[in-house]
Design a protein around this motif. Structure first.
Motif, PDB file in Angstrom:
ATOM      1  N   GLY A 231      99.766 -64.254  64.288  1.00 10.03           N
ATOM      2  CA  GLY A 231      98.412 -64.349  64.811  1.00 10.03           C
ATOM      3  C   GLY A 231      98.332 -65.347  65.699  1.00 10.03           C
ATOM      4  N   ASP A 232      96.972 -65.542  65.971  1.00 13.41           N
ATOM      5  CA  ASP A 232      96.580 -66.456  67.187  1.00 13.41           C
ATOM      6  C   ASP A 232      96.509 -67.770  66.874  1.00 13.41           C
ATOM      7  OD1 ASP A 232      95.631 -67.787  69.262  1.00 13.41           O
ATOM      8  OD2 ASP A 232      93.807 -66.533  69.496  1.00 13.41           O
ATOM      9  N   ASN A 250     102.367 -67.547  71.126  1.00 11.83           N
ATOM     10  CA  ASN A 250     102.037 -67.689  69.643  1.00 11.83           C
ATOM     11  C   ASN A 250     102.540 -69.018  69.029  1.00 11.83           C
ATOM     12  OD1 ASN A 250     100.449 -65.492  69.362  1.00 11.83           O
ATOM     13  ND2 ASN A 250     101.815 -64.216  68.283  1.00 11.83           N
ATOM     14  N   LYS A 251     103.213 -69.864  69.915  1.00 13.15           N
ATOM     15  CA  LYS A 251     103.554 -71.112  69.720  1.00 13.15           C
ATOM     16  C   LYS A 251     102.703 -72.179  69.763  1.00 13.15           C
ATOM     17  CE  LYS A 251     107.517 -74.141  70.698  1.00 13.15           C
ATOM     18  NZ  LYS A 251     108.753 -74.406  71.505  1.00 13.15           N
ATOM     19  N   ALA A 252     102.531 -73.134  68.940  1.00 12.16           N
ATOM     20  CA  ALA A 252     101.559 -74.160  68.987  1.00 12.16           C
ATOM     21  C   ALA A 252     102.127 -75.342  68.585  1.00 12.16           C
ATOM     22  CB  ALA A 252     100.397 -74.173  68.116  1.00 12.16           C
ATOM     23  N   THR A 253     101.738 -76.425  69.405  1.00  9.59           N
ATOM     24  CA  THR A 253     102.480 -78.111  69.084  1.00  9.59           C
ATOM     25  C   THR A 253     101.069 -78.875  68.787  1.00  9.59           C
ATOM     26  OG1 THR A 253     104.396 -77.495  70.075  1.00  9.59           O
ATOM     27  CG2 THR A 253     103.853 -79.864  69.452  1.00  9.59           C
ATOM     28  N   ASN A 262      98.688 -80.212  53.826  1.00 13.84           N
ATOM     29  CA  ASN A 262      98.478 -79.042  52.801  1.00 13.84           C
ATOM     30  C   ASN A 262      97.390 -78.073  53.300  1.00 13.84           C
ATOM     31  OD1 ASN A 262      99.242 -77.659  50.566  1.00 13.84           O
ATOM     32  ND2 ASN A 262      96.942 -78.400  49.810  1.00 13.84           N
ATOM     33  N   THR A 263      96.208 -78.470  54.013  1.00 11.33           N
ATOM     34  CA  THR A 263      95.274 -77.821  54.393  1.00 11.33           C
ATOM     35  C   THR A 263      95.553 -76.993  55.520  1.00 11.33           C
ATOM     36  OG1 THR A 263      93.416 -79.044  53.598  1.00 11.33           O
ATOM     37  CG2 THR A 263      92.857 -77.504  55.314  1.00 11.33           C
ATOM     38  N   ILE A 264      96.448 -77.552  56.569  1.00 13.33           N
ATOM     39  CA  ILE A 264      96.928 -76.993  57.689  1.00 13.33           C
ATOM     40  C   ILE A 264      98.116 -75.914  57.150  1.00 13.33           C
ATOM     41  CG2 ILE A 264      98.390 -77.314  59.763  1.00 13.33           C
ATOM     42  CD1 ILE A 264      97.356 -80.223  59.730  1.00 13.33           C
ATOM     43  N   LEU A 265      98.768 -75.973  56.351  1.00 15.87           N
ATOM     44  CA  LEU A 265      99.573 -75.075  55.820  1.00 15.87           C
ATOM     45  C   LEU A 265      98.905 -73.738  55.426  1.00 15.87           C
ATOM     46  CD1 LEU A 265     102.466 -77.073  54.131  1.00 15.87           C
ATOM     47  CD2 LEU A 265     102.740 -75.459  55.922  1.00 15.87           C
ATOM     48  N   LEU A 266      97.896 -74.083  54.659  1.00 15.25           N
ATOM     49  CA  LEU A 266      97.099 -72.840  54.004  1.00 15.25           C
ATOM     50  C   LEU A 266      96.646 -72.064  54.953  1.00 15.25           C
ATOM     51  CD1 LEU A 266      95.419 -74.754  50.917  1.00 15.25           C
ATOM     52  CD2 LEU A 266      97.313 -73.227  50.711  1.00 15.25           C
ATOM     53  N   GLU A 267      96.142 -72.702  56.076  1.00 12.20           N
ATOM     54  CA  GLU A 267      95.195 -72.055  57.292  1.00 12.20           C
ATOM     55  C   GLU A 267      96.487 -71.372  57.828  1.00 12.20           C
ATOM     56  OE1 GLU A 267      92.204 -71.281  57.674  1.00 12.20           O
ATOM     57  OE2 GLU A 267      91.743 -72.566  55.807  1.00 12.20           O
ATOM     58  N   ALA A 268      97.455 -71.886  58.065  1.00  6.21           N
ATOM     59  CA  ALA A 268      98.707 -71.293  58.863  1.00  6.21           C
ATOM     60  C   ALA A 268      99.345 -70.018  58.103  1.00  6.21           C
ATOM     61  CB  ALA A 268      99.849 -72.155  59.121  1.00  6.21           C
ATOM     62  N   THR A 269      99.185 -69.996  56.829  1.00  2.00           N
ATOM     63  CA  THR A 269      99.749 -68.843  56.280  1.00  2.00           C
ATOM     64  C   THR A 269      98.947 -67.684  56.411  1.00  2.00           C
ATOM     65  OG1 THR A 269      98.453 -69.457  54.071  1.00  2.00           O
ATOM     66  CG2 THR A 269     100.871 -70.274  54.153  1.00  2.00           C
ATOM     67  N   LYS A 270      97.730 -67.679  56.926  1.00  2.00           N
ATOM     68  CA  LYS A 270      96.704 -66.658  57.002  1.00  2.00           C
ATOM     69  C   LYS A 270      97.158 -65.984  58.359  1.00  2.00           C
ATOM     70  CE  LYS A 270      92.926 -68.968  54.591  1.00  2.00           C
ATOM     71  NZ  LYS A 270      91.598 -69.624  54.692  1.00  2.00           N
ATOM     72  N   LEU A 271      97.963 -66.671  59.091  1.00  2.00           N
ATOM     73  CA  LEU A 271      98.128 -66.048  60.664  1.00  2.00           C
ATOM     74  C   LEU A 271      99.694 -65.586  60.355  1.00  2.00           C
ATOM     75  CD1 LEU A 271      96.848 -69.271  62.796  1.00  2.00           C
ATOM     76  CD2 LEU A 271      95.854 -66.927  62.134  1.00  2.00           C
ATOM     77  N   GLY A 272     100.300 -65.548  59.361  1.00  2.00           N
ATOM     78  CA  GLY A 272     101.763 -65.251  59.388  1.00  2.00           C
ATOM     79  C   GLY A 272     102.655 -66.324  60.202  1.00  2.00           C
ATOM     80  N   VAL A 273     103.290 -67.216  59.122  1.00  2.00           N
ATOM     81  CA  VAL A 273     104.123 -68.022  59.833  1.00  2.00           C
ATOM     82  C   VAL A 273     105.500 -67.566  59.903  1.00  2.00           C
ATOM     83  CG1 VAL A 273     105.055 -70.164  59.405  1.00  2.00           C
ATOM     84  CG2 VAL A 273     102.705 -69.848  58.727  1.00  2.00           C
ATOM     85  N   LYS A 274     106.040 -67.766  61.177  1.00  2.00           N
ATOM     86  CA  LYS A 274     107.551 -67.449  61.530  1.00  2.00           C
ATOM     87  C   LYS A 274     108.185 -68.711  61.650  1.00  2.00           C
ATOM     88  CE  LYS A 274     107.847 -64.121  64.434  1.00  2.00           C
ATOM     89  NZ  LYS A 274     108.031 -63.309  65.697  1.00  2.00           N
ATOM     90  N   LYS A 275     107.842 -69.652  61.972  1.00  6.06           N
ATOM     91  CA  LYS A 275     108.448 -70.917  62.250  1.00  6.06           C
ATOM     92  C   LYS A 275     107.518 -72.102  62.010  1.00  6.06           C
ATOM     93  CE  LYS A 275     111.065 -73.875  65.460  1.00  6.06           C
ATOM     94  NZ  LYS A 275     111.484 -74.113  66.563  1.00  6.06           N
ATOM     95  N   PHE A 276     108.106 -73.107  61.292  1.00 10.11           N
ATOM     96  CA  PHE A 276     107.071 -74.301  60.761  1.00 10.11           C
ATOM     97  C   PHE A 276     107.890 -75.466  60.854  1.00 10.11           C
ATOM     98  CE2 PHE A 276     104.927 -77.403  58.552  1.00 10.11           C
ATOM     99  CZ  PHE A 276     103.586 -77.430  58.923  1.00 10.11           C
TER     100      PHE A 276
END
Length: 293
Positions: A231-232, A250-253, A262-276
Motif C-alpha cells: 500500500g501507500d 512504495n519505499k519509505a525511509t 511497535n505501533t509503527i509495525l502494527l500500522e505497517a502491517t495494514k499496508l502489506g509489508v514486503k521489506k522491513f
C-alpha cells in the motif's frame, strides 16, 4: 570492578575562560572508556590534569587512589600515555627511542616490542627526523604497549595512521583490556570508540553531557527504518514517533523513536509489508545530537 581513575567535580579556568566545569567520570580495571568531544571541548585538559601536568582549580582527581598532583611520580610508574602528536629526538632511531622509553618505564617486554614493531610495520633503524606523523605515532604506541602498565591513556593515538594500522591498534587494545588493564581512549574516530569502548563519556564546552554504556545511550537516539509496502507508505508519516520521513514509490525511509516502533509495525502491517529493515543508532548519531548546529 576496581575504579582506577576517579574524576569528581573537576574544574579548571585559564584566566576568565572556564575550560572544565564539574567534569565527573570513572575508569575501571578491565574497562575501556571512550572520551569524545570536538577540539576545544576539554578532552586534553582533562587528560593532562589526570596526568598531573595541569593543576586543577577544584574537584577531586585520583589514580590508584592517589592524588594526581601530589603523587604524580608514583602514579607515572604504573601508566602508559600516548598523545595525539608524539615528539621524538630527531637524531635517534625509532628503535633507540622505543628502548629509551621502555628503560625509563623500568624495562618492558622485548619480545612484545619486536612483535609490535613487526605488526605496525615500523622500520626501527631509521632516524626519527625522517619519520612521518604516522610513524612517530607508531613509536609512541609500540613503546606504550611494550611495557606492563595498569592504566593506558591514549589521546587521539591513531592520528596519522592508515586504516590497517588503526585496526592493529584496536586489536592490541582489546588484548590489554582482557588482561584487566584500565584504558582511557580519547579519539575523533567514532567507529574506533564504538568498537572498543565499554563506556562512553561525551564532553561539550567543558561539561560532561552524556555518560554510560553504548546500550544505555542508544535509547537517546532514533533507529533508522527502511520499509517497502504494497500500500501507500505515506500513511506511516502520520504515526506517532515517525520523523524525517522520505518516500520513493512504495519505499519509505524514516527515523523512529524506539518506544513507538511497535505501533509503527502494527500500522505497517495494514499496508502489506514486503521489506522491513531497522538500523540501530550509532555513536556518531549520539555525538551529532549534541553538536549539530
Amino acid at each position: 570492578m576496581a575504579e582506577i581513575v576517579k574524576v569528581q567535580g573537576l574544574q579548571k579556568k585559564f584566566g576568565k575562560f572556564q575550560a572544565l566545569e564539574n567534569v565527573t567520570f570513572t575508569v575501571g580495571a578491565g574497562e575501556v572508556v571512550g572520551f569524545i568531544g570536538p577540539n576545544g571541548s576539554g578532552k586534553s585538559t582533562t587528560i593532562r590534569t589526570i596526568l598531573g601536568i595541569i593543576k586543577r582549580d577544584a574537584g577531586d582527581v585520583s589514580v590508584f587512589d592517589l592524588d594526581v598532583w601530589k603523587d604524580s611520580l608514583e602514579i607515572h610508574k604504573r601508566i602508559s600515555y600516548v598523545p595525539g602528536d608524539v615528539a621524538l629526538w630527531g637524531s635517534l632511531t625509532g628503535g633507540e627511542i622505543i628502548d629509551l622509553f621502555m628503560k625509563l618505564h623500568g624495562g618492558g617486554d622485548k619480545a612484545k616490542r619486536d612483535h609490535l614493531i613487526q605488526r605496525f610495520e615500523l622500520d626501527p633503524k631509521k632516524k626519527a627526523k625522517s619519520y612521518s606523523k604516522g610513524n612517530r605515532q607508531k613509536v609512541g604506541l609500540i613503546a606504550a604497549l611494550s611495557v606492563d602498565s595498569d592504566l593506558y591513556i591514549f589521546d587521539e593515538p591513531t592520528s596519522g595512521l592508515d586504516p590497517l594500522m588503526e585496526s592493529v591498534f584496536q586489536d592490541e587494545v582489546e588484548k590489554i583490556k582482557h588482561d584487566g588493564k584500565a584504558i582511557l581512549l580519547s579519539s575523533h574516530i567514532l567507529s574506533e570508540v564504538e568498537r572498543l569502548a565499554d563506556k562512553v563519556v561525551i564532553i561539550r564546552q567543558g561539561n560532561i553531557v552524556e555518560t554510560g554504556t553504548l546500550d544505555e545511550l542508544r535509547h537517546l537516539t532514533r533507529s533508522t527504518i527502511t520499509i517497502v509496502t504494497d500500500g501507500d507508505a505515506s500513511e506511516l508519516q502520520k504515526v506517532e514517533g515517525v520523523h524525517d520521513f522520505s518516500q520513493n514509490g512504495n519505499k519509505a525511509t524514516f527515523s523512529a523513536d524506539d518506544e513507538h516502533v511497535n505501533t509503527i509495525l502494527l500500522e505497517a502491517t495494514k499496508l502489506g509489508v514486503k521489506k522491513f529493515e531497522s538500523v540501530p543508532p550509532t555513536l556518531e548519531d549520539l555525538f551529532m545530537r549534541h553538536y549539530e548546529g
